[in-house]
Design an enzyme around this catalytic site. Sequence first.
Site, PDB file in Angstrom:
ATOM      1  N   GLY A  61     -26.003   0.286  -8.903  1.00  0.00           N
ATOM      2  CA  GLY A  61     -24.802  -0.327  -9.162  1.00  0.00           C
ATOM      3  C   GLY A  61     -25.471  -0.928 -10.520  1.00  0.00           C
ATOM      4  O   GLY A  61     -25.825  -0.590 -11.296  1.00  0.00           O
ATOM      5  N   ASP A  99     -16.430  16.295 -17.501  1.00  0.00           N
ATOM      6  CA  ASP A  99     -17.021  14.543 -17.452  1.00  0.00           C
ATOM      7  C   ASP A  99     -15.488  13.570 -17.814  1.00  0.00           C
ATOM      8  O   ASP A  99     -15.215  12.497 -17.524  1.00  0.00           O
ATOM      9  CB  ASP A  99     -17.288  14.812 -19.024  1.00  0.00           C
ATOM     10  CG  ASP A  99     -16.319  14.720 -19.701  1.00  0.00           C
ATOM     11  OD1 ASP A  99     -15.859  15.997 -19.506  1.00  0.00           O
ATOM     12  OD2 ASP A  99     -17.119  15.474 -21.202  1.00  0.00           O
ATOM     13  N   ASP A 128     -19.597   7.484 -19.180  1.00  0.00           N
ATOM     14  CA  ASP A 128     -18.154   6.676 -20.029  1.00  0.00           C
ATOM     15  C   ASP A 128     -17.764   6.698 -18.876  1.00  0.00           C
ATOM     16  O   ASP A 128     -16.660   5.252 -19.514  1.00  0.00           O
ATOM     17  CB  ASP A 128     -17.944   8.831 -20.092  1.00  0.00           C
ATOM     18  CG  ASP A 128     -18.837   9.651 -21.398  1.00  0.00           C
ATOM     19  OD1 ASP A 128     -19.244   8.644 -21.951  1.00  0.00           O
ATOM     20  OD2 ASP A 128     -18.443  10.476 -20.702  1.00  0.00           O
TER      21      ASP A 128
END
Length: 210
Positions: free
Chosen positions: A128, A192, A156
């Site tokens: 986390g 991605d 991202d």
Amino acid sequence: GQLVLSKTQCLARFLFGNAADFEHNLLILHDCNPVFRSAFTGAHTDAERLLRNRLVGENLDPNLRPALWENEETMRSVINELASMADVVLPGIEECKILLGTTDMEEAAQMYQKSGAKIVIIKDGSKGAFVKENENTYTVPGFHVDKVVDTVGAGDGFAVGVISGILEGRTIKESVRRGNAIGAIQVMNISDNEGLPTKEELDKFIETNK
């Protein structure tokens, strides 16, 4: 507002559309390392001027790419200077080791806040994220993932979740949980951005994984 359109912003717009309203005075610095390399070796940039005068807010995701810099010392100096002007800094634990010389998250967060950053959110993979918000520190647990397929894009996705949450007026803790959720979804997919969820899909994932 004036801002730099980054990869993270493009992803956030893809995910949240008009809900991710970027007509705020917000500068998001993420995945812009080639710009840094050239822009900070000469005169001060417009971005730096805006930050120094607090004309915009800044969220900084270091997203280190050492090969794009002339040397590691310059990379550390420029990124840490930007972090000192940031409202929110989003380093990973390994980036803290390179930029600050420590993997102690409390120590790293204190160092960034002492330099001027307001909120520090340190990504710690599947565990986390560690958050230091003013004097409060806490951990926002990650989500369980059955099988990791590809970790590209997880950072991202995390940044998208945090930034979009802040822009929607959510608390930092709620925004980080959203970031953790997108990161978890992303690692279960190849590439991605192929696995990025819609807002509805994201809300359902969070709701069913409490």
